[in-house]
Structures are given as C-alpha cells and as structure tokens.
Design a protein around this motif. Structure first.
Motif, short mmCIF file in Angstrom:
data_model
loop_
_atom_site.label_atom_id
_atom_site.label_comp_id
_atom_site.label_asym_id
_atom_site.label_seq_id
_atom_site.Cartn_x
_atom_site.Cartn_y
_atom_site.Cartn_z
N GLN A 35 0.82 -1.21 0.00
CA GLN A 35 0.00 0.00 0.00
C GLN A 35 0.86 1.26 0.00
O GLN A 35 0.40 2.32 -0.43
CB GLN A 35 -0.92 0.01 1.23
N LEU A 36 2.09 1.17 0.47
CA LEU A 36 2.94 2.36 0.49
C LEU A 36 3.28 2.81 -0.93
O LEU A 36 3.50 4.00 -1.17
CB LEU A 36 4.21 2.10 1.30
N LEU A 37 3.31 1.86 -1.88
CA LEU A 37 3.48 2.26 -3.28
C LEU A 37 2.22 2.95 -3.79
O LEU A 37 2.30 3.87 -4.62
CB LEU A 37 3.79 1.03 -4.14
N VAL A 38 1.08 2.50 -3.30
CA VAL A 38 -0.17 3.19 -3.65
C VAL A 38 -0.16 4.61 -3.09
O VAL A 38 -0.64 5.55 -3.73
CB VAL A 38 -1.39 2.40 -3.12
N VAL A 182 -9.92 9.91 6.04
CA VAL A 182 -9.56 9.19 7.27
C VAL A 182 -10.37 7.91 7.40
O VAL A 182 -9.84 6.85 7.78
CB VAL A 182 -9.74 10.10 8.50
N ALA A 183 -11.66 7.98 7.08
CA ALA A 183 -12.52 6.79 7.18
C ALA A 183 -12.03 5.70 6.24
O ALA A 183 -11.96 4.52 6.62
CB ALA A 183 -13.96 7.16 6.88
N ALA A 184 -11.69 6.06 5.02
CA ALA A 184 -11.21 5.06 4.05
C ALA A 184 -9.93 4.38 4.55
O ALA A 184 -9.79 3.16 4.48
CB ALA A 184 -10.95 5.72 2.70
N LEU A 185 -9.00 5.17 5.08
CA LEU A 185 -7.75 4.60 5.57
C LEU A 185 -7.97 3.60 6.70
O LEU A 185 -7.44 2.48 6.68
CB LEU A 185 -6.81 5.72 6.05
N PHE A 186 -8.77 3.99 7.70
CA PHE A 186 -8.89 3.16 8.89
C PHE A 186 -9.95 2.07 8.76
O PHE A 186 -9.97 1.15 9.59
CB PHE A 186 -9.14 4.04 10.12
N LEU A 187 -10.80 2.14 7.75
CA LEU A 187 -11.74 1.05 7.50
C LEU A 187 -11.10 -0.06 6.67
O LEU A 187 -11.40 -1.24 6.84
CB LEU A 187 -12.98 1.57 6.78
N VAL A 188 -10.19 0.32 5.77
CA VAL A 188 -9.57 -0.66 4.87
C VAL A 188 -8.27 -1.22 5.46
O VAL A 188 -7.95 -2.40 5.26
CB VAL A 188 -9.32 -0.03 3.49
N LEU A 189 -7.53 -0.38 6.19
CA LEU A 189 -6.20 -0.77 6.66
C LEU A 189 -6.16 -0.88 8.18
O LEU A 189 -6.92 -0.19 8.87
CB LEU A 189 -5.16 0.26 6.21
N GLY A 192 -1.75 0.76 12.18
CA GLY A 192 -0.35 1.07 11.89
C GLY A 192 -0.10 1.35 10.43
O GLY A 192 0.61 2.29 10.06
N LEU A 193 -0.68 0.52 9.56
CA LEU A 193 -0.49 0.70 8.12
C LEU A 193 -1.23 1.95 7.64
O LEU A 193 -0.74 2.66 6.74
CB LEU A 193 -1.01 -0.53 7.37
N ALA A 194 -2.39 2.23 8.25
CA ALA A 194 -3.13 3.44 7.88
C ALA A 194 -2.32 4.69 8.17
O ALA A 194 -2.25 5.62 7.35
CB ALA A 194 -4.47 3.49 8.63
N VAL A 195 -1.67 4.71 9.34
CA VAL A 195 -0.83 5.87 9.69
C VAL A 195 0.37 5.97 8.74
O VAL A 195 0.74 7.07 8.29
CB VAL A 195 -0.36 5.76 11.15
N ALA A 196 0.98 4.82 8.42
CA ALA A 196 2.12 4.83 7.51
C ALA A 196 1.72 5.34 6.13
O ALA A 196 2.44 6.13 5.50
CB ALA A 196 2.71 3.42 7.40
N PHE A 197 0.55 4.91 5.63
CA PHE A 197 0.04 5.39 4.34
C PHE A 197 -0.15 6.90 4.39
O PHE A 197 0.26 7.62 3.48
CB PHE A 197 -1.29 4.69 4.03
N LEU A 198 -0.78 7.38 5.45
CA LEU A 198 -1.04 8.82 5.58
C LEU A 198 0.26 9.62 5.57
O LEU A 198 0.37 10.64 4.88
CB LEU A 198 -1.82 9.06 6.88
N VAL A 200 3.29 8.78 4.36
CA VAL A 200 3.97 8.73 3.05
C VAL A 200 3.21 9.59 2.04
O VAL A 200 3.82 10.38 1.30
CB VAL A 200 4.07 7.28 2.56
N HIS A 201 1.90 9.45 2.01
CA HIS A 201 1.09 10.20 1.05
C HIS A 201 1.26 11.71 1.25
O HIS A 201 1.57 12.45 0.31
CB HIS A 201 -0.38 9.80 1.22
N GLN A 202 1.07 12.18 2.49
CA GLN A 202 1.10 13.61 2.73
C GLN A 202 2.51 14.20 2.62
O GLN A 202 2.67 15.32 2.15
CB GLN A 202 0.50 13.91 4.12
N ALA A 203 3.52 13.44 3.05
CA ALA A 203 4.89 13.94 2.95
C ALA A 203 5.31 14.09 1.49
O ALA A 203 5.90 15.11 1.10
CB ALA A 203 5.84 13.01 3.70
N LEU A 204 5.00 13.09 0.67
CA LEU A 204 5.38 13.16 -0.74
C LEU A 204 4.54 14.19 -1.49
O LEU A 204 5.03 14.84 -2.42
CB LEU A 204 5.26 11.79 -1.40
#
Length: 327
Positions: A35-38, A182-189, A192-198, A200-204
């Motif tokens: 998901q981090l590539l996503v 936020v709902a999509a991240l924490f409902l699907v992931l 820990g992975l939801a926070v990591a996705f957030l 990476v996404h926002q930093a990049l």
C-alpha cells in the motif's frame, strides 16, 4: 491566448483515470505493505489535482467565474482538502507583487525566511529552523501540503475567511474530504499501516508541491518592503521569476510534472494563458526581453535548486548576527 478545450478534457480524463486506478489498487491490496506504493501514486495524483485547480483558478479552463469556482472547489476543497477561495485570494496577491516583501504572502517569514532582516526577527524554534533552513529545506517542505491545509482552515475559521464568498460551503467540503479520507484509511487498513500510508502520502504530496513552486521564484531578486516600487508590469514579473528548462528528452516530462509552470515567466505575464500554450509564448517573450534589455532567467532544475538554497543560506546569516549580539 486561445483556449485549449481538448487539452483540458484530456488532462481531466487522465487525472480521473489515475485516481480510479489508485483507489482500485488501494481496495484490492487491503492489508498489505505494498500500500505504500499506492501512497506514492496517490501523492502524484494529489499534486496533479492541485496543479489543475491552479489552472482553473486562473480561468485558463473556463472563461467565467461561476464554473471556475464550482470546479475549483471540487478539485481544491474535495480533492485535496484545501480552501479554493482562500488559496485564490492568496495566489492573486502573489501574482500582483511577486517576491515583494510585505505584499507577497509567499515570502512572509515563518519556518523559512528570505532575508537576513527576517531572520533577525525570529525566536525560539523558528530561529533554529531559520539558522539551518538550507539543510532542512527538503525535510521541511514535506510538511507543505499539511501546512497549506492548516492555513486555509485557520483563515476560514477566523476573520481571514471573510474574503471567501461561501465560507460555510468551503468548510463543509473540506470536512467531507477529511472525513472520507480518514474513514477510508482506517476502514480498509489496520491502524499502523493506515498511519504509515497517511505519512507517506502527505509527505510526498508536500514534497511535490514544494518542488514545483519553489524553483520558480526562490533565489530571484526580492523587493524590500521599504523600497518604492517603480517597476512596470513586465519587469516586475520577469525579473522576479525563473523558467526551468529541460533537454530534448526531459522537456515534455518536466512540463507534465510541473503542470506547465516550468514556464513561470510567461505564466506571470499571461496568467490566463492555458499552460499548454506557454512554451509557444516563450520564444516571443524571450526575444522581446532581449530586444529591450530585460534579463530573462532560465536554467535547469538542479541549478534552480542551487540558486534557491543559496538564498536560504544568505538569509540564515541573520541568525548568526543575532547570536553574536546576544553574546
């Protein structure tokens, strides 16, 4: 100055396809660190959404205010969670007086300062950041997307929001973006992975925005607030802007990545010109500047970053003066 409807139809379609593919990959992968590539793909899509909102705000896409405002709020407020009305007001002031201290909001002091005088006025944590800002620049701009959202939300919730015609609607659209994201991240992931996705996404996303907008003006002449400004429109825009050129193999990819804003001089002279036409205007503008003796600055991407960082280093010297005085 002709409109380019085909260009923008294609650009909207490609962006919609990119977002659809990103969402599909996000849902299909589920609980996977792939998901981090996503998240990387999502950051690129967010940056392209912001660049398209920029063109809409300048009425490069639609001639009139109403459709520009409707689509701009969909791209800005819903798409990236930032107030379209607030950003339009801020960006208009930048275009009116680029790199003019006290008039251009993009050179106001904060985590970064642009003159030694601004640096001398910093205190506490900001003083530390300003002193090391050239080294910390790239890490700091990873926060650019978050900070822009913070500033727009703060403005909407205070008196600054009075300049936004439909403040309530803009707040509602931003809330919809944040809740949905936020709902999509924490409902699907998992958490820990939801926070990591957030992260990476926002930093990049922030790094992408900073990489597009900073090379266009940073390191160029900065007009002081105490100086009487007697420049005509052409000189005010050309002398404070920088074009970023690419080679034969990189020019078109650079245009895509920067949304056409690598031709910043032409964009500042003709803000409503579709970005697809800026390259054609470049030869005319450059030739005219040569004819009348106005410097026209164009350089490669790496050199543009060196020039920008050089200004940051010069400005941070003001903190050294402050330290020496305190001793």
């Amino acid at each position: 100055m002709d409109r380019r409807p085909g260009y923008y139809v294609l650009r909207f379609a490609l962006l919609a396809g990119w977002h659809a593919a990103t969402i599909a990959a996000f849902l299909l992968l589920g609980d996977s660190w792939w998901q981090l590539l996503v998240a990387v793909a999502a950051a690129f899509g967010s940056g392209q959404t912001a660049l398209l909102a920029h063109d809409v705000a300048h009425r490069q896409v639609f001639r009139t205010r109403r459709p520009s405002a409707v689509v701009g709020r969909l791209l800005g407020n819903v798409g990236v969670g930032m107030s379209y009305g607030w950003w339009t007001d801020k960006h208009t002031r930048h275009h009116a007086n680029p790199n003019h201290e006290g008039l251009d909001p993009d050179v106001e002091p904060g985590a970064l300062v642009w003159t030694e005088e601004q640096a001398r006025g910093s205190r506490g944590v900001l003083r530390f950041l300003n002193r090391h800002q050239a080294t910390l620049f790239f890490p700091l701009i990873t926060l650019a997307a978050v900070d822009l959202r913070r500033a727009s939300l703060q403005a909407l919730l205070t008196r600054g929001g009075r300049r936004v015609p439909v403040r309530g609607l803009e707040l509602g659209l931003i809330a919809a973006h944040l809740l949905g994201y936020v709902a999509a991240l924490f409902l699907v992931l998992p958490p820990g992975l939801a926070v990591a996705f957030l992260v990476v996404h926002q930093a990049l996303f922030g790094l992408y925005l900073g990489s597009v907008f900073a090379p266009n003006h940073k390191g160029m002449p900065l007009l002081q607030s105490t100086e009487p400004t007697r420049m005509d429109f052409l000189r005010k825009q050309v002398l404070t802007s920088r074009n970023v050129r690419g080679g034969r193999l990189t020019d078109r990819p650079l245009h895509v990545l920067m949304g056409g804003l690598n031709h910043q001089i032409e964009h500042h002279l003709f803000p409503s010109m579709p970005t697809a036409n800026l390259r054609a205007a470049r030869d005319v503008v450059r030739g005219y500047c040569a004819e009348i003796g106005v410097p026209y600055h164009e350089t490669g991407l790496i050199r543009s970053w060196r020039e920008s960082l050089a200004q940051l280093r010069t400005a941070s010297a003001g903190t050294e003066v402050l330290t020496g005085t305190a001793r």
